[in-house]
Design a protein around this motif. Structure first.
Motif, PDB file in Angstrom:
ATOM      1  N   SER A 167       0.798  -1.219   0.000  1.00 14.39           N
ATOM      2  CA  SER A 167       0.000   0.000   0.000  1.00 14.39           C
ATOM      3  C   SER A 167       0.830   1.268   0.000  1.00 14.39           C
ATOM      4  O   SER A 167       0.616   2.148  -0.837  1.00 14.39           O
ATOM      5  CB  SER A 167      -0.958   0.006   1.187  1.00 14.39           C
ATOM      6  N   TYR A 168       1.771   1.380   0.932  1.00 11.71           N
ATOM      7  CA  TYR A 168       2.491   2.655   0.997  1.00 11.71           C
ATOM      8  C   TYR A 168       3.421   2.851  -0.198  1.00 11.71           C
ATOM      9  O   TYR A 168       3.551   3.960  -0.708  1.00 11.71           O
ATOM     10  CB  TYR A 168       3.234   2.834   2.324  1.00 11.71           C
ATOM     11  N   GLY A 169       4.038   1.787  -0.680  1.00 15.66           N
ATOM     12  CA  GLY A 169       4.883   1.905  -1.871  1.00 15.66           C
ATOM     13  C   GLY A 169       4.081   2.359  -3.077  1.00 15.66           C
ATOM     14  O   GLY A 169       4.520   3.223  -3.849  1.00 15.66           O
ATOM     15  N   ASP A 170       2.893   1.802  -3.257  1.00 16.62           N
ATOM     16  CA  ASP A 170       2.031   2.214  -4.365  1.00 16.62           C
ATOM     17  C   ASP A 170       1.535   3.646  -4.174  1.00 16.62           C
ATOM     18  O   ASP A 170       1.419   4.408  -5.137  1.00 16.62           O
ATOM     19  CB  ASP A 170       0.841   1.264  -4.512  1.00 16.62           C
ATOM     20  N   VAL A 171       1.266   4.026  -2.924  1.00 11.94           N
ATOM     21  CA  VAL A 171       0.801   5.387  -2.631  1.00 11.94           C
ATOM     22  C   VAL A 171       1.867   6.420  -2.987  1.00 11.94           C
ATOM     23  O   VAL A 171       1.558   7.475  -3.546  1.00 11.94           O
ATOM     24  CB  VAL A 171       0.384   5.506  -1.145  1.00 11.94           C
ATOM     25  N   GLN A 172       3.113   6.118  -2.675  1.00  7.58           N
ATOM     26  CA  GLN A 172       4.183   7.074  -2.985  1.00  7.58           C
ATOM     27  C   GLN A 172       4.233   7.358  -4.484  1.00  7.58           C
ATOM     28  O   GLN A 172       4.360   8.511  -4.897  1.00  7.58           O
ATOM     29  CB  GLN A 172       5.531   6.532  -2.497  1.00  7.58           C
ATOM     30  N   VAL A 173       4.113   6.325  -5.299  1.00  4.46           N
ATOM     31  CA  VAL A 173       4.146   6.503  -6.755  1.00  4.46           C
ATOM     32  C   VAL A 173       2.850   7.149  -7.241  1.00  4.46           C
ATOM     33  O   VAL A 173       2.868   8.043  -8.088  1.00  4.46           O
ATOM     34  CB  VAL A 173       4.429   5.163  -7.466  1.00  4.46           C
ATOM     35  N   THR A 174       1.717   6.729  -6.702  1.00  8.27           N
ATOM     36  CA  THR A 174       0.432   7.308  -7.115  1.00  8.27           C
ATOM     37  C   THR A 174       0.388   8.803  -6.809  1.00  8.27           C
ATOM     38  O   THR A 174      -0.119   9.592  -7.620  1.00  8.27           O
ATOM     39  CB  THR A 174      -0.739   6.573  -6.429  1.00  8.27           C
ATOM     40  N   ALA A 175       0.912   9.210  -5.666  1.00 10.79           N
ATOM     41  CA  ALA A 175       0.920  10.634  -5.302  1.00 10.79           C
ATOM     42  C   ALA A 175       1.740  11.442  -6.312  1.00 10.79           C
ATOM     43  O   ALA A 175       1.301  12.502  -6.784  1.00 10.79           O
ATOM     44  CB  ALA A 175       1.470  10.820  -3.887  1.00 10.79           C
ATOM     45  N   GLN A 176       2.923  10.953  -6.646  1.00 14.74           N
ATOM     46  CA  GLN A 176       3.757  11.657  -7.631  1.00 14.74           C
ATOM     47  C   GLN A 176       3.089  11.649  -9.009  1.00 14.74           C
ATOM     48  O   GLN A 176       3.116  12.649  -9.730  1.00 14.74           O
ATOM     49  CB  GLN A 176       5.153  11.022  -7.704  1.00 14.74           C
ATOM     50  N   ALA A 177       2.484  10.517  -9.373  1.00 14.50           N
ATOM     51  CA  ALA A 177       1.783  10.427 -10.661  1.00 14.50           C
ATOM     52  C   ALA A 177       0.633  11.425 -10.707  1.00 14.50           C
ATOM     53  O   ALA A 177       0.432  12.107 -11.719  1.00 14.50           O
ATOM     54  CB  ALA A 177       1.261   9.004 -10.886  1.00 14.50           C
ATOM     55  N   TYR A 178      -0.114  11.519  -9.610  1.00 13.98           N
ATOM     56  CA  TYR A 178      -1.232  12.464  -9.548  1.00 13.98           C
ATOM     57  C   TYR A 178      -0.743  13.893  -9.806  1.00 13.98           C
ATOM     58  O   TYR A 178      -1.317  14.611 -10.631  1.00 13.98           O
ATOM     59  CB  TYR A 178      -1.929  12.370  -8.192  1.00 13.98           C
ATOM     60  N   LEU A 179       0.322  14.278  -9.126  1.00 16.32           N
ATOM     61  CA  LEU A 179       0.850  15.638  -9.308  1.00 16.32           C
ATOM     62  C   LEU A 179       1.302  15.865 -10.751  1.00 16.32           C
ATOM     63  O   LEU A 179       0.985  16.900 -11.344  1.00 16.32           O
ATOM     64  CB  LEU A 179       2.002  15.895  -8.339  1.00 16.32           C
ATOM     65  N   ARG A 180       2.012  14.909 -11.319  1.00 16.24           N
ATOM     66  CA  ARG A 180       2.503  15.057 -12.696  1.00 16.24           C
ATOM     67  C   ARG A 180       1.368  15.033 -13.718  1.00 16.24           C
ATOM     68  O   ARG A 180       1.398  15.777 -14.702  1.00 16.24           O
ATOM     69  CB  ARG A 180       3.546  13.998 -13.007  1.00 16.24           C
ATOM     70  N   LEU A 181       0.377  14.190 -13.485  1.00 15.71           N
ATOM     71  CA  LEU A 181      -0.767  14.144 -14.402  1.00 15.71           C
ATOM     72  C   LEU A 181      -1.568  15.438 -14.340  1.00 15.71           C
ATOM     73  O   LEU A 181      -1.984  15.964 -15.387  1.00 15.71           O
ATOM     74  CB  LEU A 181      -1.659  12.940 -14.086  1.00 15.71           C
ATOM     75  N   MET A 182      -1.784  15.950 -13.136  1.00 22.32           N
ATOM     76  CA  MET A 182      -2.513  17.220 -12.999  1.00 22.32           C
ATOM     77  C   MET A 182      -1.761  18.357 -13.692  1.00 22.32           C
ATOM     78  O   MET A 182      -2.376  19.192 -14.365  1.00 22.32           O
ATOM     79  CB  MET A 182      -2.764  17.543 -11.524  1.00 22.32           C
ATOM     80  N   GLU A 183      -0.459  18.365 -13.536  1.00 23.72           N
ATOM     81  CA  GLU A 183       0.357  19.386 -14.197  1.00 23.72           C
ATOM     82  C   GLU A 183       0.263  19.247 -15.708  1.00 23.72           C
ATOM     83  O   GLU A 183       0.069  20.222 -16.437  1.00 23.72           O
ATOM     84  CB  GLU A 183       1.811  19.238 -13.736  1.00 23.72           C
TER      85      GLU A 183
END
Length: 180
Positions: free
Chosen positions: A158-174
């Motif tokens: 869970s936490y490993g996937d969350v770390q990548v998902t959080a960064q992906a979210y920021l990059r996708l939003m940008e």
């Protein structure tokens, strides 16, 4: 931009029949991942009636979480109020929010609680909008596309996937907010 990014690991794919075995989450505060505001716990999976559920071999092969690892973990009845307090009604983000959100709704209802974040955002859907010509939008494909790496042993935890998902979210939003 303030959201809680979360991920679940489960015993299977059905929120009605399967249980949660791990929850991981981190807050994005003012557009920055704040690792000091994280939530991470193993969960002893239980059925609707509170009986112990075993982690099937196939699920263990995916996330690496064994029955022994969760034997002394708190049950969802203990964990869920704490996790809902962490979310605190903030908007949430998950990779395939339909899956994670359905497990949260079912488990909250069983505990007499309500899963009611301000909004639910899905990085799968964001990836489809950002990369409409691509076919694959699983977390590995999105991470590769965005140049993100999982911590060693972090994939399908869970936490490993969350770390990548959080960064992906920021990059996708940008990417989606920048004109082509």
């Amino acid at each position: 931009m303030n959201v809680v990014v979360f991920d679940l690991e489960t015993t299977g794919l059905s929120p009605e029949r399967d249980g949660i075995v791990e929850i991981g989450a981190v807050r994005i505060v003012d557009g920055q991942v704040d690792e000091s505001q994280k939530y991470e716990t193993l969960v002893r999976p239980t059925s609707e009636g509170g009986q112990a559920l075993l982690i099937p071999w196939r699920a263990e092969q995916v996330h690496g979480i064994s029955n022994e690892m969760v034997r002394r973990a708190p049950a969802i009845a203990e964990v869920l109020p704490e996790f809902l307090e962490f979310v605190n009604g903030w908007p949430v983000v998950a990779h395939n929010i339909g899956f994670d959100g359905s497990f949260m709704r079912v488990n909250a209802r069983r505990q007499g609680l309500t899963w009611q974040p301000a909004a639910e955002h899905c990085t799968v859907q964001l990836s489809r909008r950002a990369f409409p010509k691509e076919r694959a939008h699983n977390l590995n494909a999105v991470a590769d596309r965005l140049g993100l790496n999982f911590a060693p042993g972090g994939r399908h935890r869970s936490y490993g996937d969350v770390q990548v998902t959080a960064q992906a979210y920021l990059r996708l939003m940008e990417r989606l907010s920048t004109p082509a």
